[in-house]
Each structure stands twice: as structure tokens, then as C-alpha cells.
Design a protein around this motif. Sequence first.
Motif, PDB file in Angstrom:
ATOM      1  N   ASP A 124       0.825  -1.212   0.000  1.00 22.34           N
ATOM      2  CA  ASP A 124       0.000   0.000   0.000  1.00 22.34           C
ATOM      3  C   ASP A 124       0.859   1.262   0.000  1.00 22.34           C
ATOM      4  OD1 ASP A 124      -2.241  -1.553  -0.011  1.00 22.34           O
ATOM      5  OD2 ASP A 124      -2.620  -1.400   2.155  1.00 22.34           O
ATOM      6  N   GLN A 127       2.259   1.821  -3.343  1.00 23.04           N
ATOM      7  CA  GLN A 127       1.203   2.348  -4.238  1.00 23.04           C
ATOM      8  C   GLN A 127       1.074   3.870  -4.058  1.00 23.04           C
ATOM      9  OE1 GLN A 127      -1.155   0.289  -6.205  1.00 23.04           O
ATOM     10  NE2 GLN A 127      -1.951   2.214  -7.047  1.00 23.04           N
ATOM     11  N   VAL A 160       2.415  -3.287  -8.951  1.00 18.71           N
ATOM     12  CA  VAL A 160       2.267  -1.840  -8.762  1.00 18.71           C
ATOM     13  C   VAL A 160       3.232  -1.099  -9.693  1.00 18.71           C
ATOM     14  CG1 VAL A 160       2.466   0.067  -7.126  1.00 18.71           C
ATOM     15  CG2 VAL A 160       1.534  -2.134  -6.365  1.00 18.71           C
ATOM     16  N   GLN A 163       1.948  -0.921 -13.214  1.00 20.72           N
ATOM     17  CA  GLN A 163       0.899   0.097 -13.399  1.00 20.72           C
ATOM     18  C   GLN A 163       1.491   1.445 -13.761  1.00 20.72           C
ATOM     19  OE1 GLN A 163      -1.529   0.807  -9.902  1.00 20.72           O
ATOM     20  NE2 GLN A 163      -1.711  -1.386  -9.517  1.00 20.72           N
TER      21      GLN A 163
END
Lengths: 372, 372
Positions: A124, A127, A160, A163
Motif C-alpha cells: 500500500d 502504491q 504496482v 501500473q
Amino acid sequence: MIQRFYPPRRILMGPGPSDISPYVLQALSRPTIGHLDPLFIGMMDEVKTLLKYAFQTENEFTIPVSAPGSAGMEACFVNLLEPGDKVIVCRNGVFGERMRENAIRCGAQVVLVDDEWGQPVSVDKVQVAFEQNPDVKVLAFVHAETSTGALSDAQALAKVAKQFNALTIVDAVTSLGGVPLKVDEWGLDAVYSGSQKCLSCVPGLSPITFSPKAIERIQARTTPVQSWFLDQSLVLGYWNGGAKRSYHHTAPVNSLYALHESLLALHEEGLENAWQRHADMHQQLKVGLEALGFRFVVDEACRLPQLNSVYLPEGVDDGAVRASLLDNYNLEVGGGLGALAGKVWRIGLMGYSAKQENVALCLKALQQTLTQ
Amino acid sequence: MIQRFYPPRRILMGPGPSDISPYVLQALSRPTIGHLDPLFIGMMDEVKTLLKYAFQTENEFTIPVSAPGSAGMEACFVNLLEPGDKVIVCRNGVFGERMRENAIRCGAQVVLVDDEWGQPVSVDKVQVAFEQNPDVKVLAFVHAETSTGALSDAQALAKVAKQFNALTIVDAVTSLGGVPLKVDEWGLDAVYSGSQKCLSCVPGLSPITFSPKAIERIQARTTPVQSWFLDQSLVLGYWNGGAKRSYHHTAPVNSLYALHESLLALHEEGLENAWQRHADMHQQLKVGLEALGFRFVVDEACRLPQLNSVYLPEGVDDGAVRASLLDNYNLEVGGGLGALAGKVWRIGLMGYSAKQENVALCLKALQQTLTQ
């Protein structure tokens, strides 16, 4: 007057080097041949093939760097980063910090993602760091933190990075051969490891693998790689040159014999079986250590079976007990590193060390020493 | 299906690796112990002592870099140079050119002193270069050019550098143990070598020595060393830390056993005796080679006894004859490098290879092969 050096036979259950099988030591001492000898070049091709299997990759650029894991780390950073590039470095132990130092020496801008020692890297947080810095070019993290024994989710972290169209640099020094590591399936770009951990080869070599995207990045550089020795565009001509192999440096011939032999043993056992063996031995060691009053640093869910970081029971003198284990049982266990020095031990079950007789010896030696 | 690798027993008379004695190979395969084991640390101290003898120096900083000679070269450049520093690089072969590449990657300003391949470095030209560039901080040259077999006058070159208050970086890869090299007497500052030449150890280590002045220069740096792995201020804590040794990287334990053994053999023979043996074997080889029609690349006055560069007699097919020597006699001689590829051979008489039976075999095998 200096005498010949005859080392004792130790049982190596620290953070590496791990125990080395007599077959690998035997391979090591076979007659040295020239590093451009056609027979040696044939063996180098086999080492590449066996390394691809260990890394679970089809990457054409999969070779052992002729130097320890720290040089493998540096090879990834100096080849993939150019001055001014932004990189996210995840820091949850000693080796994350070393990654930061490498990135800075490349002139990169570092975005740090910190997690507590003993915790895995937070997906997280990574991210969020990408959302705040969408121009990041590389995500660097440690798969298996050798200083704490924590395993991070390399697959999720790589997702991640994808992305945001960033490459990944992954420290797999302690994970390769000990826990699942699937370079292609997980989409990792530049991965480095060491010979002296779960491969149970002699220390001094650093297997690395670069994805086609990583190679593209290297070929698109506008500045030269700052290290001549670690410039992989030059090394490529040696390892991938086939019959027209060009000279770059003199390969560490005998160490490569040993790597060939240890990779062959891994191939014969099968990766999945090796992973299972590490898990099984960890279970046995865990039960025994907890019965002796040791508490694990890392939660079971993200604990490395091959590197057991445990807090010392109260009243146990770190240095004295480890010295006693070494002197009386020829047994080496590792001390803590960095912030954990003096507080924890790191008990390795890596490669050839991960076997029942070692677990039994370790537990009995500990019991006898601690209850003296 | 990949099989175990059993190399043949070659006779290594190329530019390195040289033949390795069975005692060194035996030492190599002794049981691996931890790199922080007190017994290993004791052995490392002995390696330092033995290296000081080989280099003829009292320099406290005298250690083997855990990587090949190219990394030893890079260690000297990245530690002694800072961006913008002016350096004179002498180029009379492949390794002078490699020095230039290293200096440029450090961001240094390079003043080139070129000499023809096969010639020694011209002391006069270096003097002129200094006069034109009195702000030069480092003079870099190759003592024994492995690509040509030329020996340069390190003592005279260092004297010029001293006049201008510059430090010296000296490539002694092929000279150490084969011809006189007197680091302290000649006042050399940063000297690197390789394990696989006249020391007849396995390839993969690079002995280096830094003078107190070189250490001062490193400690006065205003910019960090660009390489983490080769930052000698960090390595110092490991090799010179004594009982409080700090972890830097995992030392190549077994290769260091082999280095210890090979340095012990050199110490037992005595440096002067080793130099004389190389000179004697060269004389025998020279007479035989000239009788077979070979002509030396380098004048006798500055010729390396341990690396005999010779022009091929007319009509001799480079690749075919070398392949035939390898296939039929297990004898390796080296081809030419760079501009001399295809035109010359490099016949090595390095360390354990420099012995009468090798000279005899080489001459007879050549005679039989060339007159077929």
C-alpha cells in the motif's frame, strides 16, 4: 612464521555462507582451464541454462557476476539508473538501506518507503509513493531481507510498478533456491542473488538476470555506466558472444565449476522440492526454538524458512553463547545486524544446511549450552 | 541433459590464468567457514602480511579485492580520483586504454601519453606532459603490459610524478611475483594486481596496496566514491577492523584459502628466486622460439620474461595451430589482443607455469605442429 591454513569443519547455520556439499568442494578444486577455452565456454552456457531454471526465467541475460552479491546489487543500479532518475527504494532492513546508498551514488533521486525492521515491504505504501511520484522509473526492494528474515510480496510489488510503467530491481540474495521466486511469472526486471546462501556454493559470485525491458533501458542510456567492471553492455559480449566471445575480464574459473555443480544439484532435486525442504526444516527448528524460549522477530505469514531471526531469551549473553557453540560444537549461528545487533540471532537453514541432522544438532547444542 | 563438468588437465602457457599447483587447488577445497569466524579473520591477517611481502611494502592497506583485476583497477581510479581531477594516462597497450576508460567514467580530465604497442612508456614524454599540465593529480601507467609483454620503468615514472606532487596508479597485474616490483622503494601509491598470473592462484581476486598518501587522498575526498562495492573507506573497516571487524560483503572464503597457500609458496621460494626462475625459463624458451622462426615483439631490454609476445612465422595459421596445440597436447598458448589479434601469440611463463618441463613441452609441441 606463517603456517598452512587448515580450517575446521564447521556446521554453518548463520546468514551465509551456508554449508557446502563435498561434491561442490570437489568440483571447485578441479584443474583450472583457460577462461577462453572452448570447453569452458561450453560450461558457461550450461551455467546460464541452469541459472535460468533457478530464477524461473527465459531471460537471455542471466549470468553470474564475477564478484559477491554487493557487486550484483551495484550492477543492477548502475546499469538501470542514470543521473537524475527517480527511484523508489523500500527500506525494511540493512539491505534496503544499502540499496539507497547505491541509488544515491548513481546520482538518482531517491523516494524512500520505510517499514519497520522485521515487517515486509508495505504494498500500500508503495502504491501511494507511486501516486505521489508518477515519474518514478525504478522500484527497488528486497525480496528476502537477510538482516531480519522477512519475506516481501515481490509479485504484488512488481504489479504496482507495472501500473506506473516502472522497472523493478529485486534483491533475491537469500530467496533464490529457498522460497518461491518466479522472475517471469511475476514480471521482475533486474534480480540479483548470491552464490553462498540457498545455492550452497562458495561465496564470491552473484547470479543476476535482466528482463528484455531492462536490457532495452540499458541500451537506451544517454550516459555511460559509471562502472567499467559492472557495465553489463560490455559483459554481454563475453557471456553471450558464443564462439566469438570477446575478452572482458578473466572469469573466476574454479568458482564457476562450483556454481555449475551446485546448480546441477538444485536441478536434480527440483526447485519445488528444495522449497518444501526449507519449509519442513523450518517447522522442526521453530518448534524446538520456541520450546527453548526463543521468540521469532517476524510474523509467521511473512517469515523466511531459511533465515530464522529470533530474540534471545532473557539473560542469554549473545557473544559468549555463540562463541561457545563455535568452540564446543563447531556450530556457527549468526548475530544480529545493524539495529538488531546484540538482540537477535539469525539461524540459517540455507541450501545444503537445511537438513534434519543440522536441526537436531542445533537444538541439542543450544539446549546444553543454555542450561549449563 | 546437463552432465557434471570434468575439465581436462591443461598446461596453461597463455596470458593467465597460469598453472595452479595441486597444493593450491587442495587448499581451495578445504571446508568453508564463516567470513566472520575468528579463525578466518586470523587467516585474513596472514594474507595481508604475505601480500605485503609480495608487494615489498609496509603499507597497512594491502588487501585482496574480492573480484578480478579489472575491479582492482577500478578500485584505484574511483577512490583516488574525483570529478574534474586531471590525470595522465599512459597508453601502450590494451590495459592503458582500459585505464583511460576508467578515468573518464570517474569524470576525470585525461591527458594521454601514447606509445607504440610493444614499447615501454616513455619517461621523457611523461615528463613533458607534467610540465605542460602541472596541475595533474595522478599518473596512471601499466608496469607490465599483458597485451604486449612490455615492461615499463615504474621507478623512473614514479620519480617524475613525485616531482610534480602527483600520486601514481600502477597496473602490476602481470608483474607481481614475476619481475622486480618494489612498492615502497619506488614510491608507488596505488598498485593493483591479479591472483591468476605470477601468483598462480585461481582467478577472481585482485591484490591491491595503497600508500599512506593514497589513503590521505581518499580521506580528504569531498565527493563520495561512486562505487559502493569498491569504496575502500568502507572495506577498511572489514579488513583492518581486527576483532571489531564490521561486515561489508561476504568474503570469497575458499578463494582466499587458495591465495594464502599460493602466497606462502612464494614466500618459501623467496621473491628473488622467483624472479630469477622466470628470467631463466624465459632464456630457454627464447632460444627455442627463435630457432623455430618466431620473432619477439618487444626489445630484450624491456621484455617481460613471464609474457613472451612473438610474431607468428609466415604461413602459420593462428587459430588452427593454437587449436591443434590444445587438442593434441592440452597446451594453451594465448592469442594476440586488440591491434595484435591474429598477428602474435602470447606465451606465458607465469608462476607455477614457469618450469623446465613446460618449456620443453611447449618447444617440442610447437616444432611437431609447425612441421606437420
